[in-house]
Enzyme design. Sequence first.
Site, PDB file in Angstrom:
ATOM      1  N   HIS A  75       0.835  -1.206   0.000  1.00 16.71           N
ATOM      2  CA  HIS A  75       0.000   0.000   0.000  1.00 16.71           C
ATOM      3  C   HIS A  75       0.867   1.252   0.000  1.00 16.71           C
ATOM      4  O   HIS A  75       1.897   1.305   0.676  1.00 16.71           O
ATOM      5  CB  HIS A  75      -0.901   0.019   1.250  1.00 16.71           C
ATOM      6  CG  HIS A  75      -2.036  -0.954   1.174  1.00 16.71           C
ATOM      7  ND1 HIS A  75      -3.087  -0.939   2.062  1.00 16.71           N
ATOM      8  CD2 HIS A  75      -2.281  -1.980   0.317  1.00 16.71           C
ATOM      9  CE1 HIS A  75      -3.940  -1.897   1.743  1.00 16.71           C
ATOM     10  NE2 HIS A  75      -3.469  -2.560   0.697  1.00 16.71           N
ATOM     11  N   TYR A 201      -9.074   4.927   8.240  1.00 12.81           N
ATOM     12  CA  TYR A 201      -9.184   5.303   9.649  1.00 12.81           C
ATOM     13  C   TYR A 201     -10.329   6.312   9.734  1.00 12.81           C
ATOM     14  O   TYR A 201     -10.224   7.414   9.192  1.00 12.81           O
ATOM     15  CB  TYR A 201      -7.895   5.938  10.141  1.00 12.81           C
ATOM     16  CG  TYR A 201      -6.740   4.976  10.314  1.00 12.81           C
ATOM     17  CD1 TYR A 201      -5.966   4.568   9.227  1.00 12.81           C
ATOM     18  CD2 TYR A 201      -6.420   4.464  11.574  1.00 12.81           C
ATOM     19  CE1 TYR A 201      -4.921   3.680   9.384  1.00 12.81           C
ATOM     20  CE2 TYR A 201      -5.360   3.576  11.744  1.00 12.81           C
ATOM     21  CZ  TYR A 201      -4.613   3.195  10.644  1.00 12.81           C
ATOM     22  OH  TYR A 201      -3.566   2.313  10.805  1.00 12.81           O
ATOM     23  N   PRO A 294      -3.016   0.120  19.290  1.00 13.17           N
ATOM     24  CA  PRO A 294      -2.853  -0.431  17.933  1.00 13.17           C
ATOM     25  C   PRO A 294      -3.095   0.584  16.808  1.00 13.17           C
ATOM     26  O   PRO A 294      -2.854   0.274  15.649  1.00 13.17           O
ATOM     27  CB  PRO A 294      -3.898  -1.546  17.890  1.00 13.17           C
ATOM     28  CG  PRO A 294      -4.936  -1.121  18.868  1.00 13.17           C
ATOM     29  CD  PRO A 294      -4.214  -0.387  19.956  1.00 13.17           C
ATOM     30  N   LYS A 298       1.996  -0.485  15.262  1.00 11.94           N
ATOM     31  CA  LYS A 298       3.428  -0.480  15.550  1.00 11.94           C
ATOM     32  C   LYS A 298       3.936  -1.674  16.346  1.00 11.94           C
ATOM     33  O   LYS A 298       5.143  -1.890  16.414  1.00 11.94           O
ATOM     34  CB  LYS A 298       3.763   0.801  16.331  1.00 11.94           C
ATOM     35  CG  LYS A 298       3.628   2.058  15.489  1.00 11.94           C
ATOM     36  CD  LYS A 298       4.566   2.020  14.298  1.00 11.94           C
ATOM     37  CE  LYS A 298       4.403   3.231  13.394  1.00 11.94           C
ATOM     38  NZ  LYS A 298       5.212   3.086  12.175  1.00 11.94           N
ATOM     39  N   TYR A 385       4.247   6.800  10.192  1.00 13.54           N
ATOM     40  CA  TYR A 385       3.419   5.618   9.910  1.00 13.54           C
ATOM     41  C   TYR A 385       4.219   4.544   9.153  1.00 13.54           C
ATOM     42  O   TYR A 385       4.171   3.370   9.489  1.00 13.54           O
ATOM     43  CB  TYR A 385       2.194   6.021   9.086  1.00 13.54           C
ATOM     44  CG  TYR A 385       1.122   4.941   9.020  1.00 13.54           C
ATOM     45  CD1 TYR A 385       1.149   3.953   8.038  1.00 13.54           C
ATOM     46  CD2 TYR A 385       0.089   4.901   9.955  1.00 13.54           C
ATOM     47  CE1 TYR A 385       0.193   2.967   7.987  1.00 13.54           C
ATOM     48  CE2 TYR A 385      -0.888   3.917   9.903  1.00 13.54           C
ATOM     49  CZ  TYR A 385      -0.826   2.952   8.915  1.00 13.54           C
ATOM     50  OH  TYR A 385      -1.789   1.952   8.877  1.00 13.54           O
TER      51      TYR A 385
HETATM   52  C1  PHB Z   1      -4.767  -4.627  11.001  1.00 13.02           C
HETATM   53  O1  PHB Z   1      -4.837  -4.807   9.776  1.00 13.02           O
HETATM   54  O2  PHB Z   1      -4.990  -5.538  11.858  1.00 13.02           O
HETATM   55  C2  PHB Z   1      -4.418  -3.241  11.521  1.00 13.02           C
HETATM   56  C3  PHB Z   1      -4.102  -2.243  10.612  1.00 13.02           C
HETATM   57  C4  PHB Z   1      -3.780  -0.973  11.082  1.00 13.02           C
HETATM   58  C5  PHB Z   1      -3.805  -0.724  12.447  1.00 13.02           C
HETATM   59  C6  PHB Z   1      -4.134  -1.738  13.362  1.00 13.02           C
HETATM   60  C7  PHB Z   1      -4.452  -3.003  12.894  1.00 13.02           C
HETATM   61  O3  PHB Z   1      -3.514   0.530  12.900  1.00 13.02           O
END
Ligand code: PHB
Length: 391
Positions: A75, A201, A294, A298, A385
């Site tokens: 991505h 998000y 989460p 990270k 990120y």
């Molecule tokens: C996930 O795909 O499990 C995932 C992706 C981004 C995050 C947390 C979990 O910030």
Amino acid sequence: MSEERTQVGIVGAGPAGLVLAHLLRSRGIDCVVLERQSRSYVEARIRAGVLEHGTVDLLTSLGLADRLHRERMVHHGIELLFERSAHRIPLTELAGREITIYGQHEVVKDLIAAWDGPLEFSVSSVSLSGLSSSAPIVSYVDAAGTARSLRCDVIAGCDGFHGVSRASVPDGVLTVHQRDYPHAWLGILAEAPPSSEELIYAHSARGFALHSMRSPTVTRMYLQVRPDEDLASWPDERIWSELRARLDRADPSWKLADGPILERSVAAMRSFVVSPMQYGQLFLAGDAAHIVPPTGAKGLNLAVADVKVLADALTSWYATGDRAGLDAYSETCLRRVWRVQHFSWWMTSMLHPTGDDPFDLALQLSQLRYVTSSRAAATSLAENYVGFPFP
Ligand code: PHB
Ligand code: APR
């Protein structure tokens, strides 16, 4: 009791312990990995799905990323959704590197499959002694019920937040830094094609939601819920209805695909750091030393950065007797740990409405508008990120 000897005793066969084992073996350093759970349990534990380029590059350099490169999704951006308006953060354009989507439990399976050294599953009664001596000992009972003793030069505590290693440090040595959040994440794995090519998000008045994925047919999604949320009060339809509401946007053509839910769980959210991350010949790495919320994706990546520092320090010590890297291990790791802690706290604070304070909501919307309208602000998010280069 039978006594064995190795150079590095590794407690825990999660990402930290397994990556460390492979790093040490690649440098000719003997180690033994001891894991409390069974292999099937360790491999089945559902984890997050984002890998930083530093993690991918390290696994590739160790020859452990063949399946990852075949199956991963690459991505180059993420979407921030707020006030029903979608804004893309072009990660690669701003920070010069991509992110990888690949189930972290798949990483664990790959690491175990490629490991041909000593790795004992289903051990019990693990205890550490002699941590201040030059020959610390890991005592344990093996899967067959035999009491064993492993004498080491060094012990790596890679046994996660609930492990024995951190608890083995005498009282008064460690300083704990902790922050709990007034929310948790309800996560689902669904047999449904992703409804977006990239991660979303979403900040909404109803709460935070995250749309992620594992493959072209499996979606991974999360909902902000109360810390004491009862999973039983979330039947499938309520989960899908809430996800649709929080991912809703001005574009009427966007639809959330649903499907059978394969796995669901509620996970608490906390920030946690112990300092120092070492005591005598014990070195803590990964979740044994720190926990991040989460939101920044990270956890595993920070664990891998820790063990890279530890492996480099051990390599130098065994090669030259120079302890400088080992003595500076905690200070070196904590510099990155606190950068990642801050970023994870910042993403969490920006995206999770607390529901009862208009001042907080105004701050969140201001931050979201700024980071989606200023190239400088978006670049700061992007470089954190995608992850900074490993030490
Ligand atoms: C996930 O795909 O499990 C995932 C992706 C981004 C995050 C947390 C979990 O910030
Ligand atoms: N003896 C032996 N093994 C133990 C003990 C013990 N007393 N206690 C715990 N373990 C094992 C656990 O069963 C687990 O397999 O240690 C391992 C620790 O692994 P993780 O909890 O995954 O921690 P870590 O390796 O640091 O990974 C950190 O990876 O996927 C991400 O989000 C995850 O943040 C986490 C990150």
